[in-house]
Design a protein around this motif. Structure first.
Motif, mmCIF file in Angstrom:
data_model
loop_
_atom_site.group_PDB
_atom_site.id
_atom_site.type_symbol
_atom_site.label_atom_id
_atom_site.label_comp_id
_atom_site.label_asym_id
_atom_site.label_seq_id
_atom_site.Cartn_x
_atom_site.Cartn_y
_atom_site.Cartn_z
ATOM 1 N N GLU A 1 33.564 17.433 -6.746
ATOM 2 C CA GLU A 1 34.489 16.303 -6.917
ATOM 3 C C GLU A 1 34.916 15.753 -5.557
ATOM 4 N N ALA A 2 35.112 16.628 -4.591
ATOM 5 C CA ALA A 2 35.507 16.185 -3.252
ATOM 6 C C ALA A 2 34.408 15.334 -2.611
ATOM 7 N N ASP A 3 33.152 15.726 -2.812
ATOM 8 C CA ASP A 3 32.041 14.935 -2.267
ATOM 9 C C ASP A 3 31.994 13.550 -2.900
ATOM 10 N N ARG A 4 32.213 13.485 -4.193
ATOM 11 C CA ARG A 4 32.196 12.186 -4.882
ATOM 12 C C ARG A 4 33.342 11.301 -4.413
ATOM 13 N N LEU A 5 34.523 11.891 -4.218
ATOM 14 C CA LEU A 5 35.667 11.110 -3.741
ATOM 15 C C LEU A 5 35.433 10.603 -2.319
ATOM 16 N N GLU A 6 34.849 11.440 -1.475
ATOM 17 C CA GLU A 6 34.551 11.034 -0.095
ATOM 18 C C GLU A 6 33.522 9.899 -0.073
ATOM 19 N N THR A 7 32.502 9.999 -0.907
ATOM 20 C CA THR A 7 31.489 8.944 -0.985
ATOM 21 C C THR A 7 32.108 7.650 -1.479
ATOM 22 N N ARG A 8 32.961 7.729 -2.467
ATOM 23 C CA ARG A 8 33.609 6.531 -3.000
ATOM 24 C C ARG A 8 34.529 5.899 -1.951
ATOM 25 N N ARG A 9 35.259 6.727 -1.200
ATOM 26 C CA ARG A 9 36.142 6.223 -0.156
ATOM 27 C C ARG A 9 35.345 5.485 0.920
#
Length: 107
Positions: free
Chosen positions: A67-75
């Protein structure tokens, strides 16, 4: 003079757009440098020679993104799109200002 300014703006925009692509492509070439916990080894079983129509065995499976990787990519995606929009607004505003100045000088 204007063409030099435009050339600099286009060169900087190209540089800023190319850097994420280069780093993204570089992440695939350094796959062996990633930690071993990201890779899941598939157990292999000895098999008889395959027929010519058989497919090659698949490689190691990567764990799905956290989930952290997905949030970082989205940011990062949101920041990139926002940057491009702001640069476009600045370029458009400068062209509008230049046209107004030219119209006032012509009167």
């Amino acid at each position: 003079m204007r063409s030099a300014t435009r050339l600099v703006i286009i060169a900087l925009l190209g540089l800023f757009l190319a850097l994420p692509v280069v780093s993204f492509a570089g992440s695939f070439s350094s796959a062996s440098a990633e930690p071993a916990d990201r890779l899941v080894a598939q157990p292999t079983q000895p098999t008889a020679p395959s027929s010519p129509g058989a497919t090659a065995p698949s490689g190691p499976k990567l764990q799905p993104d956290t989930e952290a990787d997905r949030l970082e990519t989205r940011r990062k995606l949101i920041m990139g799109v926002t940057s491009v929009v702001l640069i476009a607004l600045v370029v458009w505003g400068r062209s509008v200002r230049r046209k107004r100045k030219k119209a006032l000088e012509g009167k």
